[in-house]
Enzyme design. Structure first.
Site, mmCIF file in Angstrom:
data_model
loop_
_atom_site.group_PDB
_atom_site.id
_atom_site.type_symbol
_atom_site.label_atom_id
_atom_site.label_comp_id
_atom_site.label_asym_id
_atom_site.label_seq_id
_atom_site.Cartn_x
_atom_site.Cartn_y
_atom_site.Cartn_z
ATOM 1 N N ASN A 266 -6.998 0.253 -2.935
ATOM 2 C CA ASN A 266 -8.026 0.670 -1.955
ATOM 3 C C ASN A 266 -7.748 2.070 -1.417
ATOM 4 O O ASN A 266 -7.497 2.269 -0.239
ATOM 5 C CB ASN A 266 -8.143 -0.342 -0.807
ATOM 6 N N HIS B 164 -1.534 -12.200 1.395
ATOM 7 C CA HIS B 164 -1.182 -12.232 2.819
ATOM 8 C C HIS B 164 -1.789 -13.445 3.529
ATOM 9 O O HIS B 164 -2.547 -13.296 4.485
ATOM 10 C CB HIS B 164 -1.539 -10.925 3.542
ATOM 11 N N ASP C 193 2.543 -6.404 2.198
ATOM 12 C CA ASP C 193 1.341 -5.767 2.734
ATOM 13 C C ASP C 193 1.721 -4.620 3.667
ATOM 14 O O ASP C 193 1.029 -4.360 4.646
ATOM 15 C CB ASP C 193 0.422 -6.769 3.447
ATOM 16 N N HIS D 16 -8.283 -10.587 -1.050
ATOM 17 C CA HIS D 16 -8.197 -10.424 0.402
ATOM 18 C C HIS D 16 -9.162 -11.474 0.954
ATOM 19 O O HIS D 16 -10.367 -11.272 0.976
ATOM 20 C CB HIS D 16 -8.618 -9.006 0.821
ATOM 21 N N HIS E 8 0.857 -1.188 0.000
ATOM 22 C CA HIS E 8 0.000 0.000 0.000
ATOM 23 C C HIS E 8 0.888 1.232 0.000
ATOM 24 O O HIS E 8 1.650 1.439 0.948
ATOM 25 C CB HIS E 8 -0.897 0.018 1.234
ATOM 26 N N LEU E 9 0.796 2.027 -1.054
ATOM 27 C CA LEU E 9 1.574 3.268 -1.089
ATOM 28 C C LEU E 9 0.697 4.477 -0.766
ATOM 29 O O LEU E 9 1.201 5.586 -0.651
ATOM 30 C CB LEU E 9 2.240 3.443 -2.458
ATOM 31 N N ARG E 10 -0.617 4.245 -0.649
ATOM 32 C CA ARG E 10 -1.566 5.334 -0.322
ATOM 33 C C ARG E 10 -1.517 6.435 -1.382
ATOM 34 O O ARG E 10 -1.156 6.209 -2.509
ATOM 35 C CB ARG E 10 -1.296 5.898 1.080
ATOM 36 N N HIS F 170 -0.218 3.925 8.219
ATOM 37 C CA HIS F 170 -1.260 4.836 8.704
ATOM 38 C C HIS F 170 -0.560 5.893 9.553
ATOM 39 O O HIS F 170 0.404 5.572 10.256
ATOM 40 C CB HIS F 170 -2.263 4.109 9.603
#
Ligand SMILES: [Zn+2]
Length: 347
Positions: free
Chosen positions: A42, A174, A247, A136, A16-18, A251
């Site tokens: 996402n 994952h 993964d 997922h 996740h690199l956001r 945050h």
């Protein structure tokens, strides 16, 4: 004893690199060691069409220095996808495949799939074009214990998908349980990614008697010793069905305060390949690290294996507790602790 590792440059098949400021802070940790990453779709507005995917790809590329880095983006499956656009995206290489998030299973999954039958038309297209379905794999329901979500997803949903689409290639992402890892081993056309954290910590590390460690809380949640042992065994075996997917899911610190609802995710990319090396060393399997990090993944995705190399040496160093910039502070997995392998950036 091996003190130096020279491996084919890795890829991260799940990260996740956001977006926005967070993307600008974290992307360098992935590009420092990987040639390619599958970047999860996402986002606050999930990547559900080619226009959003193209925009996101250019945002990622403008956040990094490495010109050779390739971000790969799967389409976020929803109950009502534009199928023509989806097919075009697969044919033109805008989408690497498609990602199934069951509704409300993790961060920003509230657009996710409510009933798998709704995505059958999209799965048919994936199967037809020989593209992978990334999953997922957790079934979320009030009566299902949080530690059993993977098992229920496999028994109730994945078996249906596999029966209906027997040629569809699936990545169970994952993989977090012995049950899930055994399922991957025992069935055709399915592979799994394994994170460092699922091979390093168990539920005892996350859930204390009266408190929970918010920085170790992730989805799927880490499980028991027997699960950790099984995941280590499979990853370190060199079996082509398992490959690297961190993964890593950053945050900001403010979303990890126990007084609020804690966002799931562990940020491991500042030390991910180093931790994998430590795990493989503990399992006397350093000779298989390259298969896991750099060979099995591209083979399952029908992509070429990287040409560049990455060198790691056995040398202790201490990772900062946090990744900090002016506005955002993120807890690093293993932050403040000693790391036993080090990436040699330039020689
Ligand atoms: Zn993820």
């Amino acid at each position: 004893m091996m003190n130096r590792l020279n491996i084919i440059k890795p890829d991260d098949w799940h990260v996740h690199l956001r977006e926005g400021k967070m993307l600008n802070i974290v992307s360098k940790f992935s590009t420092r060691i990987n040639n390619r990453c599958i970047v999860m779709p996402n986002l606050t507005i999930p990547i559900t069409n080619t226009e959003l995917a193209k925009k996101y790809k250019s945002q990622i590329l403008s956040s990094i220095q490495e010109e050779s880095f390739i971000p790969l983006i799967p389409c976020y499956l929803t109950d009502n996808l534009d199928l023509k656009d989806f097919r075009d995206g697969l044919i033109n290489g805008i989408f690497i495949g498609a990602k199934l998030y069951p509704l409300n299973s993790t961060t920003n999954s509230d657009y996710g799939v409510s009933n798998i039958e709704k995505i059958f038309p999209a799965l048919e297209i994936l199967e037809e074009h020989n593209k992978n379905l990334l999953i997922h794999g957790e079934k979320v329901a009030e009566i299902i214990d949080i530690f059993d979500r993977e098992k229920y997803f496999i028994d109730d949903e994945l078996t249906i998908i596999r029966k209906k689409f027997p040629k569809l290639n699936i990545v169970l992402e994952h993989v977090s349980s012995k049950y899930g890892a055994d399922f991957v081993i025992e069935n055709n056309n399915i592979a799994g990614t394994i994170t460092p954290h699922h091979m390093l910590i168990t539920k005892k590390d996350v859930f204390g008697e009266n408190e929970i460690d918010p920085n170790l809380f992730c989805m799927p949640v880490v499980k028991e010793e027997k699960d950790l042992i099984a995941l280590r065994k499979y990853a370190c075996s060199g079996n082509s069905k398992f490959f690297l997917g961190t993964d890593s899911a950053p945050h900001p610190d403010t979303d990890k305060e126990p007084s609020k609802s804690i966002k799931p995710g562990i940020f491991s990319s500042p030390c991910s390949i180093e931790l994998y090396a430590e795990i493989f060393e503990q399992e006397n399997s350093l000779q298989n690290l390259e298969k896991f990090s750099s060979i099995n993944g591209p083979k399952f995705y029908n992509l070429s294996i990287n040409k560049d190399k990455l060198t790691l040496i056995k040398e202790n160093w201490k990772l900062d507790k946090f990744t900090v910039n002016n506005e955002i502070k993120i807890k690093n997995f293993f932050g403040g602790e000693e790391i036993k392998w080090k990436v040699v950036l330039q020689e």
